[in-house]
Design a protein around this motif. Structure first.
Motif, mmCIF file in Angstrom:
data_model
loop_
_atom_site.group_PDB
_atom_site.id
_atom_site.type_symbol
_atom_site.label_atom_id
_atom_site.label_comp_id
_atom_site.label_asym_id
_atom_site.label_seq_id
_atom_site.Cartn_x
_atom_site.Cartn_y
_atom_site.Cartn_z
ATOM 1 N N PRO A 45 -29.067 125.791 131.730
ATOM 2 C CA PRO A 45 -28.603 125.449 133.469
ATOM 3 C C PRO A 45 -29.494 125.569 134.163
ATOM 4 N N TYR A 46 -29.310 125.051 135.423
ATOM 5 C CA TYR A 46 -30.779 124.311 136.179
ATOM 6 C C TYR A 46 -32.350 124.006 135.825
ATOM 7 N N LEU A 47 -32.188 123.516 134.465
ATOM 8 C CA LEU A 47 -32.881 122.963 133.519
ATOM 9 C C LEU A 47 -33.882 121.423 134.267
ATOM 10 N N PHE A 48 -32.113 121.009 135.077
ATOM 11 C CA PHE A 48 -32.990 119.684 135.967
ATOM 12 C C PHE A 48 -32.893 119.736 137.284
ATOM 13 N N LYS A 49 -34.240 119.161 138.089
ATOM 14 C CA LYS A 49 -34.209 119.640 139.663
ATOM 15 C C LYS A 49 -33.158 119.038 139.897
ATOM 16 N N SER A 50 -33.101 117.524 139.625
ATOM 17 C CA SER A 50 -31.937 116.983 140.371
ATOM 18 C C SER A 50 -31.300 115.404 139.179
ATOM 19 N N GLU A 51 -30.758 114.752 139.315
ATOM 20 C CA GLU A 51 -30.692 113.396 138.290
ATOM 21 C C GLU A 51 -31.896 112.710 138.492
ATOM 22 N N GLU A 52 -32.619 112.260 139.487
ATOM 23 C CA GLU A 52 -33.767 112.232 138.685
ATOM 24 C C GLU A 52 -34.530 111.971 138.620
ATOM 25 N N HIS A 53 -34.774 114.009 138.518
ATOM 26 C CA HIS A 53 -35.397 114.139 137.291
ATOM 27 C C HIS A 53 -35.192 114.035 136.079
ATOM 28 N N MET A 54 -33.534 114.348 135.808
ATOM 29 C CA MET A 54 -33.496 113.912 134.205
ATOM 30 C C MET A 54 -33.890 112.443 134.357
ATOM 31 N N LEU A 88 -25.896 121.556 135.912
ATOM 32 C CA LEU A 88 -26.087 121.210 134.425
ATOM 33 C C LEU A 88 -25.530 119.866 134.198
ATOM 34 N N MET A 89 -26.871 119.088 133.747
ATOM 35 C CA MET A 89 -26.950 117.326 133.742
ATOM 36 C C MET A 89 -27.271 117.889 131.958
ATOM 37 N N VAL A 90 -26.384 116.870 131.203
ATOM 38 C CA VAL A 90 -26.275 116.543 130.456
ATOM 39 C C VAL A 90 -26.185 114.847 129.650
ATOM 40 N N PRO A 91 -27.387 113.971 129.316
ATOM 41 C CA PRO A 91 -27.958 112.992 128.952
ATOM 42 C C PRO A 91 -26.723 112.058 128.212
ATOM 43 N N GLU A 92 -27.116 111.392 128.245
ATOM 44 C CA GLU A 92 -25.782 110.472 127.719
ATOM 45 C C GLU A 92 -26.611 110.084 126.572
#
Length: 328
Positions: free
Chosen positions: A109-118, A234-238
């Protein structure tokens, strides 16, 4: 429609032809699986890759895209790709957790600050490091797509602080990290099938759930849970991956065509996803949903300390998490 989307519209249109005519007139045909329906950003991303590959290879290499789980669900198609039964697969990192353990860390949880950060993390050295772990499992990572950011929504009240979550019942996926995340926030986690969420909120069995804007919109959940808190926990890459056995049959020149086209397709997919998010946000606002953006996110992040202590336990995992958080 954005300028970038218009630029690639022709590519996407020609890619549709690739999926139906590929096997007939190409020297090499790569079959690619996706669980999402035709028109979904991930499917259209791979189609744009297919169009570029066919063009750059002078019609020698075609990618035949099979959407809507035609070749099986994600975990099944991942296994088939490992064995070379299917040439390519697009799947969420979550589906690789049991195969490539390092992918579990991206679900914190909350690992990435934003989608741009991811995007910056996955397109850089850390993404290359993670790709090496896939190669050890007979999968060649070609590109990282965007699966969006998950946030909380509920039927009871706006959530701006951690205290606002206390006592509320939220549907979560059957995942220990998610359950522990809700416990740390003082809410009650209720794992249940996605298809039961609407009626469960409507009847008061649960107070809310968590997901991205397009899912919140298309599921109709905005009708029964009008408070959407943009906490992006949560932002999970594909991932778009090719079978190692299929990859090794290609010449170095063809491998480069495939890799370059895949990376270019990530730009297309991410823009299509951003367009879909904006469209869905506008749709739920028109239906009367309230989007809460003034969230005390720092407090949410600090509440995750016990979750990180439980799941990030090795020196290697701690180092990776620190490097992800330090990436600009």
């Amino acid at each position: 429609m954005t300028n970038l989307t218009r630029v690639f519209a022709g590519l996407l249109l020609s890619a549709a032809c690739v999926t139906t005519a590929a096997a007939a007139d190409c020297e090499i045909t790569l079959r690619s699986s996706d669980t999402h329906p035709d028109g979904y950003p991930t499917v259209e991303g791979v189609k744009s890759m297919a169009a570029e590959v066919r063009e750059k290879s002078n019609n020698r290499i075609c990618i035949e895209v099979f959407p809507s789980s035609q070749l099986g669900e994600e975990k099944d198609t991942i296994e088939q790709t490992q064995f070379g039964v299917i040439d390519m697969v697009r799947a969420s990192f979550g589906s690789f957790n049991d195969i490539v353990p390092i992918t579990q860390l991206t679900s914190m949880p909350y690992l990435f600050k934003s989608e741009e950060h991811m995007h910056h993390v996955m397109d850089g050295p850390i993404g290359e490091e993670i790709a090496e772990a896939f190669a050890e499992k007979d999968l060649i990572a070609l590109a990282y797509y965007d699966g969006g950011a998950r946030s909380f929504y509920n039927s009871e009240r706006p959530i701006r602080t951690v205290d606002d979550l206390k006592g509320l019942k939220f549907r979560v996926m059957q995942n220990d990290v998610f359950v522990d995340m809700m416990d740390a926030l003082g809410a009650n986690a209720t794992p249940m099938p996605y298809g039961e969420v609407y009626s469960s909120i409507q009847t008061g069995v649960i107070d809310g759930a968590e997901n991205n804007f397009p899912s919140y919109d298309t599921s109709g959940h905005a009708e029964v849970a009008k408070y959407f808190t943009l906490d992006q926990h949560l932002m999970v890459p594909e991932l778009v991956a090719v079978s190692k056995s299929s990859w090794e049959k290609l010449t170095p020149e063809d491998q480069e065509i495939l890799r370059t086209a895949a990376r270019n397709s990530a730009t297309v997919q991410r823009q299509l996803w951003a367009d879909q998010e904006a469209k869905s946000e506008a749709a739920v606002l028109a239906e009367g949903a309230e989007i809460i953006k003034d969230v005390d996110k720092t407090a949410f992040i600090e509440a995750m300390a016990p979750v990180y202590e439980k799941y990030v336990t090795t020196p290697e995992s701690k180092d990776l998490i620190e490097r992800i958080q330090a990436t600009e």
